[in-house]
Motif scaffolding. Structure first.
Motif, mmCIF file in Angstrom:
data_model
loop_
_atom_site.group_PDB
_atom_site.id
_atom_site.type_symbol
_atom_site.label_atom_id
_atom_site.label_comp_id
_atom_site.label_asym_id
_atom_site.label_seq_id
_atom_site.Cartn_x
_atom_site.Cartn_y
_atom_site.Cartn_z
ATOM 1 N N ILE A 310 0.838 -1.209 0.000
ATOM 2 C CA ILE A 310 0.000 0.000 0.000
ATOM 3 C C ILE A 310 0.869 1.254 0.000
ATOM 4 O O ILE A 310 0.591 2.224 -0.707
ATOM 5 N N ALA A 311 1.943 1.231 0.801
ATOM 6 C CA ALA A 311 2.834 2.390 0.863
ATOM 7 C C ALA A 311 3.490 2.658 -0.484
ATOM 8 O O ALA A 311 3.699 3.817 -0.870
ATOM 9 N N GLU A 312 3.811 1.601 -1.234
ATOM 10 C CA GLU A 312 4.457 1.774 -2.536
ATOM 11 C C GLU A 312 3.479 2.260 -3.604
ATOM 12 O O GLU A 312 3.901 2.885 -4.583
ATOM 13 N N ASN A 313 2.198 1.971 -3.439
ATOM 14 C CA ASN A 313 1.198 2.340 -4.449
ATOM 15 C C ASN A 313 0.076 3.180 -3.842
ATOM 16 O O ASN A 313 -1.087 3.025 -4.207
ATOM 17 N N VAL A 314 0.416 4.057 -2.914
ATOM 18 C CA VAL A 314 -0.593 4.795 -2.168
ATOM 19 C C VAL A 314 -1.421 5.695 -3.087
ATOM 20 O O VAL A 314 -2.599 5.982 -2.804
ATOM 21 N N GLU A 345 2.171 11.850 3.585
ATOM 22 C CA GLU A 345 2.901 12.582 2.550
ATOM 23 C C GLU A 345 2.080 12.685 1.265
ATOM 24 O O GLU A 345 2.093 13.725 0.586
ATOM 25 N N TYR A 346 1.370 11.607 0.933
ATOM 26 C CA TYR A 346 0.532 11.635 -0.272
ATOM 27 C C TYR A 346 -0.586 12.673 -0.133
ATOM 28 O O TYR A 346 -0.872 13.418 -1.079
ATOM 29 N N VAL A 347 -1.195 12.746 1.053
ATOM 30 C CA VAL A 347 -2.260 13.729 1.276
ATOM 31 C C VAL A 347 -1.702 15.145 1.201
ATOM 32 O O VAL A 347 -2.337 16.053 0.638
ATOM 33 N N VAL A 348 -0.494 15.358 1.725
ATOM 34 C CA VAL A 348 0.119 16.690 1.662
ATOM 35 C C VAL A 348 0.433 17.075 0.218
ATOM 36 O O VAL A 348 0.178 18.204 -0.217
ATOM 37 N N ASN A 349 0.982 16.118 -0.542
ATOM 38 C CA ASN A 349 1.370 16.414 -1.932
ATOM 39 C C ASN A 349 0.162 16.659 -2.835
ATOM 40 O O ASN A 349 0.290 17.310 -3.877
ATOM 41 N N THR A 350 -0.979 16.119 -2.452
ATOM 42 C CA THR A 350 -2.212 16.328 -3.238
ATOM 43 C C THR A 350 -3.253 17.064 -2.400
ATOM 44 O O THR A 350 -4.446 16.775 -2.487
ATOM 45 N N PHE A 351 -2.791 18.006 -1.597
ATOM 46 C CA PHE A 351 -3.641 18.596 -0.561
ATOM 47 C C PHE A 351 -4.876 19.293 -1.122
ATOM 48 O O PHE A 351 -5.952 19.244 -0.533
ATOM 49 N N ASP A 352 -4.744 19.924 -2.261
ATOM 50 C CA ASP A 352 -5.852 20.707 -2.813
ATOM 51 C C ASP A 352 -7.036 19.844 -3.249
ATOM 52 O O ASP A 352 -8.148 20.360 -3.412
ATOM 53 N N MET A 353 -6.819 18.563 -3.456
ATOM 54 C CA MET A 353 -7.906 17.694 -3.926
ATOM 55 C C MET A 353 -8.731 17.127 -2.767
ATOM 56 O O MET A 353 -9.740 16.473 -2.997
ATOM 57 N N TRP A 354 -8.321 17.393 -1.533
ATOM 58 C CA TRP A 354 -9.032 16.847 -0.376
ATOM 59 C C TRP A 354 -9.886 17.932 0.275
ATOM 60 O O TRP A 354 -9.435 19.058 0.470
ATOM 61 N N SER A 355 -11.100 17.568 0.645
ATOM 62 C CA SER A 355 -11.984 18.507 1.343
ATOM 63 C C SER A 355 -11.617 18.591 2.820
ATOM 64 O O SER A 355 -10.833 17.782 3.335
ATOM 65 N N ASN A 356 -12.193 19.580 3.503
ATOM 66 C CA ASN A 356 -11.942 19.718 4.940
ATOM 67 C C ASN A 356 -12.373 18.464 5.707
ATOM 68 O O ASN A 356 -11.674 18.009 6.616
ATOM 69 N N LYS A 357 -13.520 17.918 5.349
ATOM 70 C CA LYS A 357 -14.014 16.721 6.041
ATOM 71 C C LYS A 357 -13.037 15.577 5.896
ATOM 72 O O LYS A 357 -12.763 14.844 6.863
ATOM 73 N N GLN A 358 -12.505 15.387 4.687
ATOM 74 C CA GLN A 358 -11.586 14.283 4.453
ATOM 75 C C GLN A 358 -10.285 14.468 5.234
ATOM 76 O O GLN A 358 -9.789 13.522 5.863
ATOM 77 N N LYS A 372 1.966 11.532 14.480
ATOM 78 C CA LYS A 372 1.905 12.974 14.250
ATOM 79 C C LYS A 372 2.358 13.305 12.828
ATOM 80 O O LYS A 372 3.551 13.293 12.532
ATOM 81 N N PRO A 373 1.408 13.613 11.928
ATOM 82 C CA PRO A 373 1.775 14.023 10.566
ATOM 83 C C PRO A 373 2.050 15.523 10.532
ATOM 84 O O PRO A 373 1.163 16.328 10.204
ATOM 85 N N ALA A 374 3.258 15.917 10.856
ATOM 86 C CA ALA A 374 3.576 17.335 11.048
ATOM 87 C C ALA A 374 3.290 18.166 9.804
ATOM 88 O O ALA A 374 2.699 19.257 9.887
ATOM 89 N N ALA A 375 3.709 17.681 8.642
ATOM 90 C CA ALA A 375 3.505 18.465 7.406
ATOM 91 C C ALA A 375 2.022 18.638 7.098
ATOM 92 O O ALA A 375 1.594 19.707 6.643
ATOM 93 N N LEU A 376 1.227 17.605 7.341
ATOM 94 C CA LEU A 376 -0.215 17.700 7.097
ATOM 95 C C LEU A 376 -0.874 18.670 8.070
ATOM 96 O O LEU A 376 -1.774 19.434 7.690
#
Length: 653
Positions: A310-314, A345-358, A372-376
């Motif tokens: 999963i980590a390799e194909n997140v 990291e994937y959520v941070v790199n694609t941050f604009d595609m995620w809503s506040n709820k997500q 603790k996902p510091a960057a997120l």
């Protein structure tokens, strides 16, 4: 006269409406049958197991029935298909017309145009379920209500119950699955009839039918017939696990086996899945987490393999699948730093595609896992500063919970973030509940922020009395009040006197004394001497300290005197040695989480210099390394001076 009791059953089933729970109550008799012994079928390449005991299964049409049980012996051989069924070329118009139906009502209207067939029943029910999948929740409720009120649905259920004995196995299981998905109560006679016939056929079903049956049972509540079928599947699996070739079938079986199954059966299924990991597709890896969670089995070798894939194909996984993986990790108490880091990291790199709820759902789940996902957190804080009005009250409380319990420092943006969130909370002040208000103020207090407007609302006599009353009944409310009171008294914010503490609030005494970490205590005594150490100190009736070092007399004797006394302890200095458990730190680091961070902050304000000993790292060291570690924590300046001296000598040489 009827030829058999089965014919009597069929006649009774035809005599009343079969899908409404309260339309007909069978009070005179209930049916009891002997189920065939659940032995391995030759369909999976297994010879029948000899000597399996026969299990008695009772057939209940309504829960809690009374009366005598009538033994039913099936005297006629059940035919999987009806010989009178028309050939496929004559049935093709029906299936073509069925695909054009866009709602359950369309399907019911179409059923009037074609002759009856056992296969038509299954196809119509499945198509009715398919048409509701893409509807909105409101539209689905409306369409299902129309379906239940339609006279054709009663006729369809009548045909399903009447023809169940002549249906093929795959039509039986698909009809049951569709009815459960459409919301037909499992206590109705039509559902119970399908369950009863499936009990007779379960030993003859192939992998696909058993997989569909497992999907139906997974969504059904416990009842006599459901429990009997679940037990049947467990007995079948004991001999058929090695013959399963489909990953989807295996995972469906794992989910229906459940948490109450024997441990050896769960491990057999997990080992079989581990042997098939090279065939896993990305959805299989995600679904395996959910399957193991359904069994309640933390099988680390299998979870590690799936986590790596999963980590390799997140990037191939949508939001709901990634969240399902994290929720399964929480249920299994499984943590994998590489997996969590890849997702964040994937959520941070694609941050604009995620809503506040997500994003909030991700953050709340990460907090539950102690990660603790510091960057997120930084990225979401930046979005809040730009668009704070987009957050609901529930969102705001969740955000405060995550930031406070993960002890995330926003550095230069900290004050602006707290002010922005506070203003957003104040906009909901007129409709916020007492409990939510306490949660919000408590989380802000953990972040050392005390908004006066929110505190004035919380400290109103009616609100505070209600919370104090609930605090006597709810442990969570009591802890919230206790944490807020401590922060007000020890942080001493600039507030009017009535807001500096909670009146009439008594901090409960600890239930028992916490054990001191003797290994750390012995090392500390070896370094500073027995007279300088005081063990088991309780500050403010809440904060437990393993030991307190109060003087430095023995340090120079044990470690040698130095001309520069900057590395020795001062007589008036108190050092609090705290040994928190590993779950007090964020996963994969020594960063203290919320409650521990507040404890360290308050001990500092009480005049202590705090030394934090990560026990999970300390216990893996040698004796010499343990002494060196504690000495470095207690006397960091001395260590620095010694290092500089060695470095200067090496430069001279």
């Amino acid at each position: 006269m009827y030829k058999s009791s089965v014919d009597m059953l069929r006649c009774a089933l035809r005599s009343a409406s079969l899908w409404k729970c309260d339309s007909f109550i069978w009070t005179s008799t209930a049916l009891q049958c002997r189920s065939r012994s659940f032995v391995a079928s030759s369909r999976w390449g297994k010879t029948p197991t000899q000597g399996c005991p026969s299990h008695r299964v009772r057939y209940y049409c309504q829960p809690g029935e009374r009366g005598e049980f009538l033994n039913v012996e099936q005297t006629t051989k059940l035919q999987p298909t009806d010989p009178s069924e028309p050939p496929l070329e004559k049935r093709a118009p029906f299936y073509t017309h069925l695909q054009d139906c866009l709602s359950p009502i369309d399907v019911l209207d179409a059923s009037q145009r074609f002759p009856e067939s056992q296969r038509h029943v299954s196809s119509m029910l499945t198509r009715m379920w398919d048409t509701t999948k893409k509807m909105t929740e409101e539209q689905r409720r409306y369409e299902l209500q129309l379906m239940f009120d339609h006279l054709g649905f009663e006729e369809l259920c009548d045909r399903a119950a009447t023809d169940a004995w002549r249906m093929r196995s795959d039509d039986l299981v698909y009809s049951l699955l569709a009815m459960i998905k459409l919301g037909v109560s499992q206590n109705t006679r039509v559902v119970q009839t399908l369950l009863r016939v499936i009990q007779e056929r379960v030993n003859q079903m192939d992998e696909k039918c058993l997989s569909v049956l497992a999907g139906s049972l997974r969504d059904m509540e416990d009842s006599k017939n459901v429990q009997a079928l679940r037990e049947a599947l467990r007995l079948l699996l004991k001999d058929r696990i090695s013959g399963i070739q489909s990953i989807v079938v295996l995972q469906s079986m794992m989910r229906v086996v459940g948490k109450n199954s024997p441990l050896h059966l769960k491990k057999q299924l997990a080992m079989k899945a581990l042997s098939m990991t090279d065939k896993f597709s990305p959805p299989n890896n995600q679904y395996m987490f959910c399957s193991l969670a359904a069994m309640g089995l933390n099988f680390k070798p299998l979870l590690d393999v799936c986590s790596k894939k999963i980590a390799e194909n997140v990037h191939e996984f949508p939001f709901n699948r990634l969240l399902a993986v994290l929720i399964s990790c929480r249920e299994l108490r499984y943590r994998n730093y590489s997996l969590f880091s890849s997702v964040s990291e994937y959520v941070v790199n694609t941050f604009d595609m995620w809503s506040n709820k997500q994003v909030i759902l991700f953050l709340v789940t990460f907090e539950d896992l102690g990660f603790k996902p510091a960057a997120l957190l930084d990225a979401f804080a930046e979005r809040i500063l730009r668009k704070s009005d987009m957050l609901t009250l529930k969102d705001l409380i969740s955000v405060l919970k995550v930031f406070s319990l993960l002890n995330h420092d926003l550095k230069d943006d900290r004050q602006e973030f707290l002010v922005t969130v506070t203003k957003a909370l104040e906009s909901y002040l007129s409709k916020i509940s007492h409990i939510d208000l306490l949660k919000a103020v408590h989380y802000l207090a953990l972040l050392e922020h005390f908004p006066q407007t929110l505190l004035e609302k919380l400290f109103q006599p009616d609100t505070l009395d209600l919370l104090l009353e609930k605090g006597r009944q709810s442990n969570k409310v009591q802890k919230g009040l206790q944490g807020l009171d401590l922060c007000l008294r020890l942080d001493q914010p600039h507030l009017p006197p009535p807001l500096t503490s909670i009146t009439n609030f008594q901090i409960p005494a600890p239930a028992q004394e916490l054990p001191v970490n003797q290994e750390v205590l012995n090392v500390v005594r070896e370094i500073v001497g027995n007279d300088a150490v005081q063990e088991s100190v309780l500050e403010q009736g809440v904060y437990f300290i393993d030991c307190v070092i109060t003087s430095s007399g023995q340090v120079e004797e044990n470690r040698g005197a130095h001309d520069d006394d900057s590395g020795t302890l001062k007589c008036h200095e108190r050092i609090a040695v705290v040994c928190p458990p590993h779950n007090s730190f964020c996963f994969g680091s020594t960063h203290p989480r919320g409650n521990l961070a507040v404890k360290l902050r308050h001990l500092k304000k009480l005049g202590y210099k705090t030394v934090l000993v990560p026990v999970h790292e300390f216990s893996s060291l040698t004796e010499e390394e343990k002494i060196k570690m504690i000495h470095k924590l207690i006397l960091p300046t001395q260590e620095s001076t010694e290092s500089q001296t060695i470095e200067q000598e090496s430069l001279k040489t």
